[in-house]
Motif scaffolding. Structure first.
Motif, PDB file in Angstrom:
ATOM      1  N   TRP A  39      -0.884   1.957  -0.286  1.00 56.80           N
ATOM      2  CA  TRP A  39      -0.181   1.194   0.739  1.00 56.80           C
ATOM      3  C   TRP A  39      -0.369   1.901   2.076  1.00 56.80           C
ATOM      4  CZ3 TRP A  39       1.435   2.014  -4.131  1.00 56.80           C
ATOM      5  CH2 TRP A  39       1.876   0.927  -4.889  1.00 56.80           C
ATOM      6  N   ARG A  40      -0.805   1.168   3.060  1.00 58.47           N
ATOM      7  CA  ARG A  40      -0.890   1.693   4.433  1.00 58.47           C
ATOM      8  C   ARG A  40       0.152   0.973   5.274  1.00 58.47           C
ATOM      9  NH1 ARG A  40      -3.070   0.944   9.519  1.00 58.47           N
ATOM     10  NH2 ARG A  40      -4.015   2.815  10.471  1.00 58.47           N
ATOM     11  N   LEU A  41       1.133   1.705   5.764  1.00 57.00           N
ATOM     12  CA  LEU A  41       2.255   1.139   6.506  1.00 57.00           C
ATOM     13  C   LEU A  41       2.212   1.617   7.948  1.00 57.00           C
ATOM     14  CD1 LEU A  41       4.868   1.743   3.738  1.00 57.00           C
ATOM     15  CD2 LEU A  41       4.565  -0.481   4.808  1.00 57.00           C
ATOM     16  N   ALA A  42       2.227   0.670   8.883  1.00 55.37           N
ATOM     17  CA  ALA A  42       2.206   0.994  10.315  1.00 55.37           C
ATOM     18  C   ALA A  42       3.442   0.379  10.963  1.00 55.37           C
ATOM     19  CB  ALA A  42       0.932   0.460  10.971  1.00 55.37           C
ATOM     20  N   ARG A  43       4.348   1.230  11.418  1.00 56.71           N
ATOM     21  CA  ARG A  43       5.569   0.754  12.066  1.00 56.71           C
ATOM     22  C   ARG A  43       5.279   0.290  13.482  1.00 56.71           C
ATOM     23  NH1 ARG A  43       9.823   5.491  10.694  1.00 56.71           N
ATOM     24  NH2 ARG A  43       9.366   5.932  12.879  1.00 56.71           N
ATOM     25  N   ARG A  44       6.243  -0.424  14.051  1.00 53.75           N
ATOM     26  CA  ARG A  44       6.077  -0.952  15.402  1.00 53.75           C
ATOM     27  C   ARG A  44       6.067   0.154  16.451  1.00 53.75           C
ATOM     28  NH1 ARG A  44      10.911  -5.064  15.546  1.00 53.75           N
ATOM     29  NH2 ARG A  44      11.845  -3.240  14.540  1.00 53.75           N
ATOM     30  N   ASP A  45       6.634   1.323  16.132  1.00 49.31           N
ATOM     31  CA  ASP A  45       6.639   2.423  17.089  1.00 49.31           C
ATOM     32  C   ASP A  45       5.400   3.302  16.979  1.00 49.31           C
ATOM     33  OD1 ASP A  45       7.129   3.631  14.689  1.00 49.31           O
ATOM     34  OD2 ASP A  45       9.051   4.518  15.239  1.00 49.31           O
ATOM     35  N   GLY A  46       4.433   2.897  16.146  1.00 47.70           N
ATOM     36  CA  GLY A  46       3.177   3.622  16.043  1.00 47.70           C
ATOM     37  C   GLY A  46       3.079   4.591  14.882  1.00 47.70           C
ATOM     38  N   VAL A  47       4.176   4.860  14.193  1.00 50.17           N
ATOM     39  CA  VAL A  47       4.148   5.765  13.037  1.00 50.17           C
ATOM     40  C   VAL A  47       3.413   5.079  11.882  1.00 50.17           C
ATOM     41  CG1 VAL A  47       5.543   6.982  11.324  1.00 50.17           C
ATOM     42  CG2 VAL A  47       6.265   6.936  13.719  1.00 50.17           C
ATOM     43  N   THR A  48       2.438   5.759  11.299  1.00 51.66           N
ATOM     44  CA  THR A  48       1.650   5.222  10.188  1.00 51.66           C
ATOM     45  C   THR A  48       1.683   6.197   9.027  1.00 51.66           C
ATOM     46  OG1 THR A  48       0.159   4.089  11.726  1.00 51.66           O
ATOM     47  CG2 THR A  48      -0.601   4.372   9.472  1.00 51.66           C
ATOM     48  N   ILE A  49       1.983   5.690   7.835  1.00 54.29           N
ATOM     49  CA  ILE A  49       2.005   6.531   6.644  1.00 54.29           C
ATOM     50  C   ILE A  49       1.189   5.860   5.549  1.00 54.29           C
ATOM     51  CG2 ILE A  49       4.304   7.402   7.207  1.00 54.29           C
ATOM     52  CD1 ILE A  49       5.354   5.700   4.865  1.00 54.29           C
ATOM     53  N   LEU A 103       1.574  -3.977   6.837  1.00 52.85           N
ATOM     54  CA  LEU A 103       1.244  -3.339   5.569  1.00 52.85           C
ATOM     55  C   LEU A 103      -0.090  -3.846   5.048  1.00 52.85           C
ATOM     56  CD1 LEU A 103       3.484  -2.478   2.589  1.00 52.85           C
ATOM     57  CD2 LEU A 103       1.478  -3.873   2.164  1.00 52.85           C
ATOM     58  N   GLU A 104      -0.887  -2.930   4.544  1.00 53.11           N
ATOM     59  CA  GLU A 104      -2.127  -3.266   3.857  1.00 53.11           C
ATOM     60  C   GLU A 104      -2.078  -2.675   2.453  1.00 53.11           C
ATOM     61  OE1 GLU A 104      -6.992  -2.677   4.135  1.00 53.11           O
ATOM     62  OE2 GLU A 104      -5.662  -1.759   5.620  1.00 53.11           O
ATOM     63  N   LEU A 105      -2.293  -3.517   1.461  1.00 54.27           N
ATOM     64  CA  LEU A 105      -2.284  -3.101   0.066  1.00 54.27           C
ATOM     65  C   LEU A 105      -3.705  -3.177  -0.474  1.00 54.27           C
ATOM     66  CD1 LEU A 105      -0.783  -2.430  -2.621  1.00 54.27           C
ATOM     67  CD2 LEU A 105      -0.505  -4.900  -2.925  1.00 54.27           C
ATOM     68  N   PHE A 106      -4.194  -2.084  -1.045  1.00 53.63           N
ATOM     69  CA  PHE A 106      -5.553  -2.079  -1.585  1.00 53.63           C
ATOM     70  C   PHE A 106      -5.620  -1.168  -2.803  1.00 53.63           C
ATOM     71  CE2 PHE A 106      -5.410   1.236   1.642  1.00 53.63           C
ATOM     72  CZ  PHE A 106      -6.017   2.325   1.021  1.00 53.63           C
ATOM     73  N   VAL A 107      -6.701  -1.309  -3.543  1.00 53.56           N
ATOM     74  CA  VAL A 107      -6.948  -0.442  -4.694  1.00 53.56           C
ATOM     75  C   VAL A 107      -8.202   0.375  -4.398  1.00 53.56           C
ATOM     76  CG1 VAL A 107      -5.832  -1.874  -6.429  1.00 53.56           C
ATOM     77  CG2 VAL A 107      -8.219  -2.294  -5.848  1.00 53.56           C
TER      78      VAL A 107
END
Length: 273
Positions: free
Chosen positions: A21-31, A95-99
């Motif tokens: 899971w690639r999560l990018a918040r609106r404030d620029g934080v990406t985990i 959010l981007e979900l990939f395998v």
């Protein structure tokens, strides 16, 4: 219809799959998070091991129906903290979900779904969130509805007012519920926005509904307590009335409303009234 050929590692008899899971918040934080039991580096981003993360069954089709998917996981202090969920920092995150092949994560991953996070529900030490697909964008109105007030947001592409000279830096000295006290007054801040630049609320925006000198009345209580002076960024506001747009901003040409359109009250008026 030409189908994209699946990568070789996905067609092996014994596959080594890992959800990411690639999560990018609106404030620029990406985990990045992965269902694998060890951290993976994919595309320059480190995906932390989160075996508790799991997606629900996902159905794909070539129709235009708005598809959604539920994602469940555990609230962890390092990745997705409960206080950040409650404060709304993850609302609307992309959010981007990939395998990917965990034995060779540098290979090309296979994207399964992408979209934005919808409603987030807390369940004790866990959470559940709905992933809204890109087809949700088709639910937007084709054209705006008429309104006596302006439909644009001050400074956006439709308004075109330059916000650079209407943005001010101040410090909040005290917080009492929805009222905050500044170290100096800020001009025309009613209906504007206060962005916290320091402290526990850093990165969160608070709408301003009224201003009395150095005291601002916020729309809601800040999620976290602030101790000591903290820096804030104040953006001036607009009450979306034609007179304000004309007299204060000299921007009546870009007013996005129908201030002189007769309303329903016209039907109830008596002749000569």
């Amino acid at each position: 219809m030409v189908m994209e050929r699946a990568p070789d590692w996905l067609r092996q008899e014994l596959v080594t799959l890992a959800w990411c899971w690639r999560l990018a918040r609106r404030d620029g934080v990406t985990i990045g998070l992965t269902s694998h039991d060890r951290d993976l580096a994919v595309g320059g981003l480190l995906y932390r091991a989160a075996p508790g993360m799991k997606p629900s069954a996902l159905e794909t089709s070539d129709s235009l129906d708005a598809s959604t998917m539920d994602i469940e996981g555990a609230v962890t202090s390092d990745a997705i903290a409960a206080r950040d969920l409650d404060a709304g920092r993850w609302d609307g995150a992309e959010l981007e979900l990939f395998v990917t092949d965990w034995s060779a994560p540098d290979g090309a991953p296979v994207t399964v779904a992408r979209g934005s996070l919808g409603t987030i529900e807390r369940r004790g030490a866990a959470f559940a969130v709905e992933l809204q697909g890109v087809t949700r964008l088709l639910d937007r109105p084709v054209c705006p509805a008429t309104s006596p007030s302006c439909r644009a947001t001050l400074g956006d592409r439709a308004c075109r007012v330059d916000l650079a000279p209407r943005t001010h830096m101040r410090r909040v000295t005290t917080v009492d519920g929805r009222m905050v006290t500044l170290d100096a007054p800020a001009p025309e801040i009613a209906f504007g926005e206060l962005m916290w630049m320091e402290g526990g609320n850093c990165g969160l925006a608070s709408p301003v509904i009224a201003a009395e000198g150095t005291v601002l009345h916020l729309a809601e209580v800040p999620p976290f307590a602030s101790s000591g002076p903290v820096r804030v960024r104040l953006t001036e506001g607009c009450d979306k009335q034609l007179a304000t747009c004309r007299d204060r901003f000299a921007n009546a040409v870009n007013f996005r409303g129908e201030a002189h359109l007769p309303g329903n009250d016209l039907l109830t008026r008596y002749p000569g009234g």
